[in-house]
Design an enzyme around this catalytic site. Structure first.
Site, mmCIF file in Angstrom:
data_model
loop_
_atom_site.group_PDB
_atom_site.id
_atom_site.type_symbol
_atom_site.label_atom_id
_atom_site.label_comp_id
_atom_site.label_asym_id
_atom_site.label_seq_id
_atom_site.Cartn_x
_atom_site.Cartn_y
_atom_site.Cartn_z
ATOM 1 N N ASP A 1 9.402 2.945 2.026
ATOM 2 C CA ASP A 1 8.195 3.709 2.345
ATOM 3 C C ASP A 1 7.951 3.570 3.846
ATOM 4 O O ASP A 1 7.400 2.579 4.312
ATOM 5 C CB ASP A 1 7.007 3.192 1.530
ATOM 6 C CG ASP A 1 5.721 3.980 1.828
ATOM 7 O OD1 ASP A 1 5.691 4.700 2.845
ATOM 8 O OD2 ASP A 1 4.757 3.854 1.051
ATOM 9 N N LYS B 1 2.516 11.101 7.076
ATOM 10 C CA LYS B 1 1.688 10.861 8.247
ATOM 11 C C LYS B 1 2.177 11.616 9.490
ATOM 12 O O LYS B 1 1.933 12.805 9.595
ATOM 13 C CB LYS B 1 1.534 9.354 8.478
ATOM 14 C CG LYS B 1 0.681 8.714 7.361
ATOM 15 C CD LYS B 1 0.051 7.395 7.742
ATOM 16 C CE LYS B 1 -1.044 7.015 6.745
ATOM 17 N NZ LYS B 1 -0.655 6.075 5.704
ATOM 18 N N PHE C 1 0.862 -1.186 0.000
ATOM 19 C CA PHE C 1 0.000 0.000 0.000
ATOM 20 C C PHE C 1 0.893 1.229 0.000
ATOM 21 O O PHE C 1 1.634 1.467 0.947
ATOM 22 C CB PHE C 1 -0.950 0.065 1.205
ATOM 23 C CG PHE C 1 -1.821 1.284 1.144
ATOM 24 C CD1 PHE C 1 -2.979 1.279 0.384
ATOM 25 C CD2 PHE C 1 -1.447 2.462 1.778
ATOM 26 C CE1 PHE C 1 -3.760 2.426 0.274
ATOM 27 C CE2 PHE C 1 -2.229 3.613 1.670
ATOM 28 C CZ PHE C 1 -3.390 3.591 0.920
HETATM 29 C C1 LIG Z 1 -0.836 6.145 4.265
HETATM 30 C C2 LIG Z 1 0.263 5.600 3.433
HETATM 31 C C3 LIG Z 1 0.601 6.172 2.201
HETATM 32 C C4 LIG Z 1 -0.206 7.283 1.572
HETATM 33 O O1 LIG Z 1 -0.291 8.412 2.362
HETATM 34 P P1 LIG Z 1 -1.446 9.497 2.102
HETATM 35 O O2 LIG Z 1 -1.063 10.650 2.970
HETATM 36 O O3 LIG Z 1 -2.752 8.874 2.500
HETATM 37 O O4 LIG Z 1 -1.401 9.815 0.651
HETATM 38 C C5 LIG Z 1 1.686 5.663 1.524
HETATM 39 N N1 LIG Z 1 2.404 4.639 2.033
HETATM 40 C C6 LIG Z 1 2.102 4.055 3.206
HETATM 41 C C7 LIG Z 1 2.943 2.941 3.700
HETATM 42 C C8 LIG Z 1 1.014 4.495 3.943
HETATM 43 O O5 LIG Z 1 0.685 3.908 5.077
#
Ligand SMILES: *Cc1c(COP(=O)(O)O)cnc(C)c1O
Length: 406
Positions: free
Chosen positions: A232, A261, A147
């Site tokens: 990520d 985040k 994700f």
């Molecule tokens: C939440 C998330 C994203 C995307 O972040 P947004 O601010 O919602 O666009 C990307 N990678 C990971 C691992 C995430 O948990």
């Protein structure tokens, strides 16, 4: 338990939302109107322990005084300049964040998906300009179950049907391999591979923790094959797992961190690509940008977040409380829980299908004053604020025990 007045008012608020909002979420039936620390209060005054923390965006809890203070001060001074001009907060934020990451340069954006998109652009440009990949041939290796956000490029390399279906055609150039399988990454790499993009722990997939040694193996393969390792850490990073970054669990330093985040302190959207000059230095004026990226409000908040992480206090808390959480959750295995995966203050809890779906369990937890979120049917994912107390964790686990006992 809920009074008629709550129903009247809450149902009216929910009805207004459902009438006017695109239907892309299915929220639990609670209308939150205040938050403080690990707790939120609904419009009737009922309190709930927030074990989701906006998917880790609220690592420091609701309204952390140190973050609020800097945000309020900055709101009164300057909020936005665009990158057409310098502002007095962005440089010091970038300096502090780069130092926290042990890297040279920061590319500030807003949302996590933008950080991922930016990271892909940087990796491709690096592939052409530094590695010498032929034009438009660069590929990025990604993992099944990933994700990384919701843009068309990103959902194009997801294997979640609801995230993908009817949103194509998708951008080419991505190669999927099984998660936690370093040999599969090695086999997928060829002369045109610019980068390997992984979550060091897969959050949305249900807090899937790869076996020890995986991240080190990916690091070794990327170094040997001349490919960028992109981590990520948008959900896993910034204290959540008991270390500053999830890669720290294996003493691995990726070529590029993607952050988001919690970086925005639960106040502003703030994300970043962080890498050394030999990588991020490929981007030149005009080649990438964002109107709000690097705004002084976000930079002031982000600087405070970095300062809070510099002390190591939150990482230590997450590690210690994480062990406490793990012990408590493990005691529920066989009592309605089939498996538990815990990394710091982050857990995926698989619920016995005989007792209901993850959603049904989340609804019952809500009724008992605990906010959690289901993912992938049978899993409850929890990510409490790092300011939570051990006694609050115990209370939440007790609520889960009662719910599972029916
Ligand atoms: C939440 C998330 C994203 C995307 O972040 P947004 O601010 O919602 O666009 C990307 N990678 C990971 C691992 C995430 O948990």
């Amino acid at each position: 338990m809920t009074t008629p007045s709550f129903h009247t008012e809450a149902l009216r608020v929910i009805d207004t939302a459902e009438t006017h909002l695109a239907n892309n979420y299915n929220p639990l039936e609670v209308v939150v109107s205040r938050g403080e620390g690990s707790w939120v209060t609904d419009i009737e005054g009922k309190r709930y322990l927030d074990l989701l923390s906006a998917y880790s965006a609220l690592n420091f809890g609701h309204g952390h005084p140190a973050i609020l203070a800097v945000a309020q001060e900055q709101l009164n001074r300057l909020t936005l300049t665009s990158r057409a001009f310098h502002n007095d907060k962005l440089g010091i934020f970038a300096q502090a964040l780069a130092a926290l990451c042990g890297k040279d340069l920061v590319l500030p954006m807003n949302t996590g998906a933008e950080a991922v998109e930016s990271g892909i652009k940087v990796a491709r440009a690096w592939g052409y300009r530094v590695k010498g990949i032929p034009a438009d041939a660069a590929t990025v290796v990604v993992a099944h179950g990933n994700f990384h956000g919701r843009t068309t490029t990103i959902v194009g390399f997801s294997d979640d049907a609801s995230a993908r279906d009817d949103f194509g055609p998708f951008a080419p150039g991505f190669v999927q391999v099984p998660f936690a399988d370093a040999a599969a990454i090695e086999a997928a790499i060829d002369d045109n591979t610019a980068a390997v993009l992984i979550e060091p722990i897969q959050g949305e997939a249900g807090v899937i923790i790869p076996p020890e040694g995986y991240l080190r193996a990916v690091r070794e393969i990327c170094t040997r094959r001349g490919v960028l390792m992109i981590a990520d850490e948008i959900q896993a990073g910034l204290g959540r797992v008991g270390t500053t970054f999830a890669c720290d669990r294996e003493q691995v330093v990726p070529d590029m961190y993607l952050l988001g985040k919690a970086l925005g302190g639960g106040i502003v959207p703030l994300s970043a690509v962080v890498a050394n000059r030999d990588v991020l230095g490929v981007i030149q004026p005009g080649q990438h940008g964002s109107t709000f990226g690097g705004n002084p409000l976000a930079a002031a908040v982000g600087l405070r977040v970095v300062e809070m992480l510099e002390s190591g206090e939150f990482q230590t808390r997450a590690a210690a409380l994480g062990e406490h959480l793990e012990t408590g959750l493990n005691a529920l295995i066989g009592q309605g829980v089939t498996d538990v995966r815990v990394a710091g203050l982050w857990a995926g809890i698989d619920i016995d299908p005989a007792l209901g779906t993850g959603r049904e369990i989340a609804e019952k937890m809500l009724a008992r004053g605990v906010l959690v979120k289901d993912t992938h049917g049978q899993t409850i994912r929890i990510a409490p604020p790092l300011v939570i107390r051990a006694t609050e964790i115990d209370w939440a686990i007790e609520q889960l025990r009662v719910v599972l006992a029916g």
